[in-house]
Design a protein around this motif. Structure first.
Motif, PDB file in Angstrom:
ATOM      1  N   UNK A 290     -11.228  15.126  -3.839  1.00 63.53           N
ATOM      2  CA  UNK A 290     -10.290  15.607  -2.942  1.00 63.53           C
ATOM      3  C   UNK A 290     -10.026  17.321  -2.945  1.00 63.53           C
ATOM      4  N   UNK A 291      -9.765  17.414  -4.478  1.00 61.46           N
ATOM      5  CA  UNK A 291      -9.360  18.850  -4.856  1.00 61.46           C
ATOM      6  C   UNK A 291     -10.879  19.784  -4.448  1.00 61.46           C
ATOM      7  N   UNK A 292     -11.903  19.263  -4.949  1.00 60.22           N
ATOM      8  CA  UNK A 292     -13.251  20.056  -4.742  1.00 60.22           C
ATOM      9  C   UNK A 292     -13.329  20.398  -3.073  1.00 60.22           C
ATOM     10  N   UNK A 293     -12.819  19.301  -2.277  1.00 58.14           N
ATOM     11  CA  UNK A 293     -12.937  19.534  -0.742  1.00 58.14           C
ATOM     12  C   UNK A 293     -12.037  20.443  -0.077  1.00 58.14           C
ATOM     13  N   UNK A 294     -10.774  20.140  -0.488  1.00 62.95           N
ATOM     14  CA  UNK A 294      -9.697  21.155   0.345  1.00 62.95           C
ATOM     15  C   UNK A 294      -8.994  22.073  -0.836  1.00 62.95           C
ATOM     16  N   UNK A 295      -9.560  22.361  -2.037  1.00 68.59           N
ATOM     17  CA  UNK A 295      -8.812  23.200  -2.731  1.00 68.59           C
ATOM     18  C   UNK A 295      -7.684  22.864  -3.469  1.00 68.59           C
ATOM     19  N   UNK A 296      -7.418  23.496  -4.650  1.00 66.06           N
ATOM     20  CA  UNK A 296      -6.323  23.109  -5.513  1.00 66.06           C
ATOM     21  C   UNK A 296      -4.882  23.278  -4.810  1.00 66.06           C
ATOM     22  N   UNK A 297      -4.863  24.245  -4.096  1.00 65.12           N
ATOM     23  CA  UNK A 297      -3.314  24.313  -3.414  1.00 65.12           C
ATOM     24  C   UNK A 297      -3.140  23.425  -2.253  1.00 65.12           C
ATOM     25  N   UNK A 298      -3.938  23.244  -1.364  1.00 66.89           N
ATOM     26  CA  UNK A 298      -3.847  22.094  -0.249  1.00 66.89           C
ATOM     27  C   UNK A 298      -3.765  20.856  -1.085  1.00 66.89           C
ATOM     28  N   UNK A 299      -4.571  20.667  -2.142  1.00 65.95           N
ATOM     29  CA  UNK A 299      -4.635  18.967  -2.775  1.00 65.95           C
ATOM     30  C   UNK A 299      -3.069  18.886  -3.330  1.00 65.95           C
ATOM     31  N   UNK A 300      -2.443  19.848  -4.013  1.00 62.46           N
ATOM     32  CA  UNK A 300      -1.321  19.744  -4.524  1.00 62.46           C
ATOM     33  C   UNK A 300       0.040  19.383  -3.256  1.00 62.46           C
ATOM     34  N   UNK A 301      -0.384  20.208  -2.274  1.00 64.47           N
ATOM     35  CA  UNK A 301       0.547  20.047  -1.274  1.00 64.47           C
ATOM     36  C   UNK A 301       0.306  18.351  -0.856  1.00 64.47           C
ATOM     37  N   UNK A 302      -0.853  17.960  -0.669  1.00 67.21           N
ATOM     38  CA  UNK A 302      -1.027  16.553  -0.247  1.00 67.21           C
ATOM     39  C   UNK A 302      -0.345  15.486  -1.268  1.00 67.21           C
ATOM     40  N   UNK A 303      -0.687  16.001  -2.401  1.00 67.96           N
ATOM     41  CA  UNK A 303       0.325  14.947  -3.595  1.00 67.96           C
ATOM     42  C   UNK A 303       1.699  15.102  -3.532  1.00 67.96           C
ATOM     43  N   UNK A 304       2.128  16.186  -3.205  1.00 73.00           N
ATOM     44  CA  UNK A 304       3.664  16.258  -2.730  1.00 73.00           C
ATOM     45  C   UNK A 304       4.052  15.280  -1.788  1.00 73.00           C
ATOM     46  N   UNK A 305       3.368  15.383  -0.545  1.00 77.96           N
ATOM     47  CA  UNK A 305       3.603  14.559   0.589  1.00 77.96           C
ATOM     48  C   UNK A 305       3.426  13.062   0.343  1.00 77.96           C
ATOM     49  N   UNK A 306       2.346  12.691  -0.474  1.00 78.26           N
ATOM     50  CA  UNK A 306       2.086  11.286  -0.628  1.00 78.26           C
ATOM     51  C   UNK A 306       3.427  10.838  -1.751  1.00 78.26           C
ATOM     52  N   UNK A 307       3.598  11.732  -2.435  1.00 79.11           N
ATOM     53  CA  UNK A 307       4.985  11.220  -3.593  1.00 79.11           C
ATOM     54  C   UNK A 307       6.267  11.141  -2.462  1.00 79.11           C
ATOM     55  N   UNK A 308       6.498  11.938  -1.508  1.00 83.90           N
ATOM     56  CA  UNK A 308       7.417  11.914  -0.695  1.00 83.90           C
ATOM     57  C   UNK A 308       7.266  10.495   0.083  1.00 83.90           C
ATOM     58  N   UNK A 309       6.104  10.204   0.461  1.00 80.65           N
ATOM     59  CA  UNK A 309       6.059   8.842   1.385  1.00 80.65           C
ATOM     60  C   UNK A 309       6.544   7.534   0.606  1.00 80.65           C
ATOM     61  N   UNK A 310       6.099   7.583  -0.913  1.00 79.44           N
ATOM     62  CA  UNK A 310       6.431   6.827  -1.558  1.00 79.44           C
ATOM     63  C   UNK A 310       8.140   6.731  -1.719  1.00 79.44           C
ATOM     64  N   UNK A 311       8.657   7.761  -2.025  1.00 80.45           N
ATOM     65  CA  UNK A 311      10.150   7.904  -2.046  1.00 80.45           C
ATOM     66  C   UNK A 311      10.872   7.187  -1.101  1.00 80.45           C
ATOM     67  N   UNK A 312      10.107   7.359   0.442  1.00 84.46           N
ATOM     68  CA  UNK A 312      10.780   6.919   1.612  1.00 84.46           C
ATOM     69  C   UNK A 312      10.570   5.435   1.601  1.00 84.46           C
ATOM     70  N   UNK A 313       9.702   4.722   0.980  1.00 84.85           N
ATOM     71  CA  UNK A 313       9.510   3.270   0.990  1.00 84.85           C
ATOM     72  C   UNK A 313      10.357   2.459   0.022  1.00 84.85           C
ATOM     73  N   UNK A 314      11.255   3.559  -0.497  1.00 83.21           N
ATOM     74  CA  UNK A 314      12.666   2.738  -0.968  1.00 83.21           C
ATOM     75  C   UNK A 314      13.441   2.451  -0.329  1.00 83.21           C
ATOM     76  N   UNK A 315      13.569   2.889   0.796  1.00 80.44           N
ATOM     77  CA  UNK A 315      14.630   2.540   1.834  1.00 80.44           C
ATOM     78  C   UNK A 315      14.495   1.180   2.270  1.00 80.44           C
ATOM     79  N   UNK A 316      13.256   0.884   2.913  1.00 78.96           N
ATOM     80  CA  UNK A 316      13.071  -0.349   3.400  1.00 78.96           C
ATOM     81  C   UNK A 316      13.038  -1.360   2.049  1.00 78.96           C
ATOM     82  N   UNK A 317      12.508  -0.926   1.119  1.00 73.69           N
ATOM     83  CA  UNK A 317      12.727  -1.915  -0.095  1.00 73.69           C
ATOM     84  C   UNK A 317      14.216  -2.136  -0.459  1.00 73.69           C
ATOM     85  N   UNK A 318      15.019  -1.499  -0.593  1.00 73.49           N
ATOM     86  CA  UNK A 318      16.505  -1.512  -0.867  1.00 73.49           C
ATOM     87  C   UNK A 318      16.970  -2.411   0.102  1.00 73.49           C
ATOM     88  N   UNK A 319      16.663  -2.319   1.570  1.00 73.02           N
ATOM     89  CA  UNK A 319      17.369  -2.930   2.562  1.00 73.02           C
ATOM     90  C   UNK A 319      16.976  -4.472   2.345  1.00 73.02           C
TER      91      UNK A 319
END
Length: 430
Positions: A68-97
């Motif tokens: 992934x980093x080879x294809x999109x570069x390190x900066x875009x890859x890190x951006x994607x990494x942060x957004x994937x982490x955010x998606x995982x954090x949001x999963x906690x909401x229905x999990x807690x409910x």
């Protein structure tokens, strides 16, 4: 030629922020494990599925993340990494409910995927942005950011989700009727919604910020610093790298065991969770002390290799003391078995191991640096597997005997520190 030090300052500051996020996301599990154990009614083994779900993602995604980093570069890859982490954090909401432990584990797995991408991108920066003989020093600075966040994260989450009156409530839960218990457990688990909603929003914002930051693309630095390597057509032709990945596996697993199991171990000595919640922070503070000592001594007084050897041997000695010690002491106002404090001191022993292994394992990889870094990141799946081994031993014997799992970890790290990193050919013994 190395880039001037002044040009490296801003990129290293950005990477410091990324490592702070690593620490916050990682060490918050220290409070989630005992909290989920109560709120979701789990065994020791089941509770350590938190670490399994979080870290097994490193095994799954580390090598794909390099592509992934080879294809999109390190900066875009890190951006994607942060957004994937955010998606995982949001999963906690229905999990807690729904008070669904399985859904929580899915959320943790998704956060781990994002974190693995970030780790694969960030660690090579630390190795490359500066002289090789000071790599452990730079990694130590990053470790301070990581562990400072680790001190803050469990205390902050505990302040949000655990109230002073909860100690009695946790004792009363088993005496409640099934209906009353269900309502109480639903109330307890719902407390994680607000903090993880905030975390998800912050991670989303950080993705945008890292994308448009002045962080250089690592390819430019790599072309300058790493000539092609001849005679190695496959990454597995570097034994010191493969053995280093195994060392990372044992190191991170033993480190997570020391931090994420210390609250339940303190509770086994009669301490409430509200009192025991500080012990992960004590352990991480000991780690920071080790980092500061390493920064002040490397490389002018001792080499990063020597620091690795000292910490590896110290970790082995402390692990033995954790298992065999049975003596009550009063320290900092806590009347507990001294083995608990030996676990805290393991934080100091662990401080320079990661920083010592990385430069030795990545040495001489040249154009294989990216895939080499991803293999080392795969070693982080030790965080997933070794805590489960501890939980299994704790359930079948007792919590103290569970720490037997630390012995093979430190024996191997000692092997790598003194001999394994020197192996350049697999047929070295023939």
């Amino acid at each position: 030629m190395k880039a001037p030090a002044s040009k490296n300052i801003v990129p290293l500051m950005i990477i410091c922020i990324v490592f702070f996020v690593f620490g916050f996301a990682t060490w918050i599990n220290a409070i989630l494990i005992p909290y989920f154990k109560i709120a979701c009614e789990l065994t020791n083994f089941q509770s350590y599925l938190v670490t399994f779900a979080f870290y097994i993602s490193y095994l799954v995604i580390s090598v794909p993340s390099s592509f992934l980093l080879e294809k999109v570069g390190f900066k875009k890859g890190m951006m994607i990494g942060f957004w994937i982490m955010a998606a995982g954090a949001f999963v906690f909401i229905p999990a807690a409910m729904t008070r669904s432990y399985s859904l929580f584990l899915i959320g943790l797995f998704i956060i781990g995927i994002g974190l693995a991408i970030l780790q694969t991108a960030a660690n090579p920066y630390v190795t490359i942005l500066g002289p090789a003989d000071r790599a452990a020093q730079r990694i130590s600075f990053m470790g301070i950011c990581n562990k400072t966040a680790g001190i803050i994260a469990p205390l902050l989450l505990a302040a949000v989700i655990i109230k002073p009156s909860d100690s009695q409530l946790f004792k009363d839960i088993q005496l409640m009727s099934e209906v009353q218990k269900g309502h109480t457990l639903d109330m307890l688990i719902s407390r994680v919604i607000a903090p993880y909603l905030v975390v998800g929003c912050i991670l989303t914002l950080l993705g945008f910020l890292i994308r448009y930051s002045p962080l250089p693309e690592i390819d430019k630095l790599q072309k300058e610093e790493n000539p092609d390597v001849t005679g190695h057509t496959k990454i597995f032709h570097f034994p010191h790298l493969i053995l280093g990945a195994v060392a990372i596996f044992f190191h991170v697993g033993s480190q997570v065991i020391a931090i994420d199991t210390i609250i339940p171990y303190a509770q086994s000595m009669g301490m409430s969770i509200t009192s025991a919640k500080v012990f992960p922070s004590y352990t991480l503070f000991a780690t920071i002390c080790g980092y500061l000592l390493g920064i002040s001594l490397i490389p002018w007084c001792i080499s990063q290799k020597t620091a690795l050897r000292i910490c590896a041997v110290l970790g082995l000695v402390l692990s033995i003391l954790v298992i065999v010690s049975h003596y009550s002491v009063n320290m900092l106002g806590y009347q507990v078995d001294i083995s608990l404090w030996f676990i805290v001191f393991l934080g100091f022993a662990n401080s320079m191991i990661w920083a010592g292994i990385w430069p030795l394992a990545l040495n001489g990889l040249g154009r294989y640096l990216k895939i080499g870094a991803s293999l080392l990141i795969m070693g982080l799946c030790g965080n997933a597997i070794l805590p489960l081994c501890y939980g299994f031993l704790a359930d079948h014997y007792d919590l103290q005997k569970g720490y037997l799992v630390l012995l093979p970890c430190y024996f191997y790290i000692v092997f790598y520190a003194f001999y394994g990193y020197k192996i350049k050919k697999w047929n070295v013994l023939t």
